[in-house]
Design a protein around this motif. Structure first.
Motif, PDB file in Angstrom:
ATOM      1  N   ALA A  46     -27.302  52.862 -34.488  1.00  0.00           N
ATOM      2  CA  ALA A  46     -27.396  53.980 -33.555  1.00  0.00           C
ATOM      3  C   ALA A  46     -27.329  53.506 -32.112  1.00  0.00           C
ATOM      4  N   LEU A  49     -23.878  52.707 -31.213  1.00  0.00           N
ATOM      5  CA  LEU A  49     -23.104  53.938 -31.015  1.00  0.00           C
ATOM      6  C   LEU A  49     -23.081  54.336 -29.538  1.00  0.00           C
ATOM      7  N   ALA A  83     -21.541  64.381 -28.516  1.00  0.00           N
ATOM      8  CA  ALA A  83     -21.442  63.853 -29.879  1.00  0.00           C
ATOM      9  C   ALA A  83     -22.275  62.587 -30.048  1.00  0.00           C
ATOM     10  N   ILE A  84     -22.210  61.698 -29.082  1.00  0.00           N
ATOM     11  CA  ILE A  84     -22.976  60.449 -29.175  1.00  0.00           C
ATOM     12  C   ILE A  84     -24.473  60.729 -29.069  1.00  0.00           C
ATOM     13  N   GLY A  87     -25.590  62.209 -32.319  1.00  0.00           N
ATOM     14  CA  GLY A  87     -25.574  61.185 -33.353  1.00  0.00           C
ATOM     15  C   GLY A  87     -26.769  60.259 -33.270  1.00  0.00           C
ATOM     16  N   ILE A  90     -30.021  62.250 -34.229  1.00  0.00           N
ATOM     17  CA  ILE A  90     -30.116  62.444 -35.677  1.00  0.00           C
ATOM     18  C   ILE A  90     -30.463  61.126 -36.364  1.00  0.00           C
ATOM     19  N   ALA A  91     -29.851  60.033 -35.917  1.00  0.00           N
ATOM     20  CA  ALA A  91     -30.134  58.723 -36.510  1.00  0.00           C
ATOM     21  C   ALA A  91     -31.602  58.334 -36.315  1.00  0.00           C
TER      22      ALA A  91
END
Length: 166
Positions: A46, A49, A83-84, A87, A90-91
């Motif tokens: 994550a 990311l 989006a990042i 992400g 959520i991670a």
């Protein structure tokens, strides 16, 4: 003459099982640390990311050139940032839940063992049917090791005995 119940003292000569405390087998401890390692590897993924925004923006620009409705560079940049961020959020939530389940497994909860098994199976399936990374495979291997350790006979005995103690 008090109405308080008498609790066994910590220096009692009773075995640990009779005092309500079970001896945790090494297989459960190993499974716990394997799931913690799988979670840590997921958190590293994550964090990485966060540094992949440029690649995501480049891919979105290439895809944008093939669409009839064109997006501006600002819209593409904003979509990549959202989006990042989503992400990573959520991670992190999944990582916290994964840790909660690992601690519950360590405490002898069978439902946590089942949940961790299902999550690991879903992770392995996603690697089989999607594009996997080295970090994804490392996390999956740690999870599979944790599942195997949590279903060994010593672990199953500990979980069954912890249910009777509760």
């Amino acid at each position: 003459m008090t109405d308080l119940p008498a609790y066994p003292s910590s220096s009692s000569d009773q075995p640990a099982e009779r005092a309500g405390v079970l001896e945790r087998p090494g297989t459960i401890t190993g499974a716990f640390w394997a799931f913690v390692a799988a979670t840590a590897v997921g958190v590293v993924a994550a964090v990485l990311l966060l540094f992949s925004k440029d690649a995501l923006v480049d891919a979105a620009r290439r895809a944008n050139g093939q669409n009839a409705q064109q997006l501006t560079d600002a819209q593409i940049d904003q979509a990549a940032t959202i989006a990042i961020t989503m992400g990573v959020a959520i991670a992190l939530v999944v990582a916290l839940l994964h840790l909660l389940f690992a601690f519950k497994l360590r405490a002898g909860r069978n439902w946590a063992r089942i949940v961790l098994t299902v999550l690991t199976a879903l992770q392995v399936l996603s690697l089989l049917f999607g594009q996997g990374t080295v970090i994804g495979y490392a996390s999956a291997v740690c999870g599979v090791v944790g599942v195997v350790l949590s279903f060994l006979p010593e672990s199953s005995r500990y979980i069954a005995e912890s249910k009777t103690v509760r």
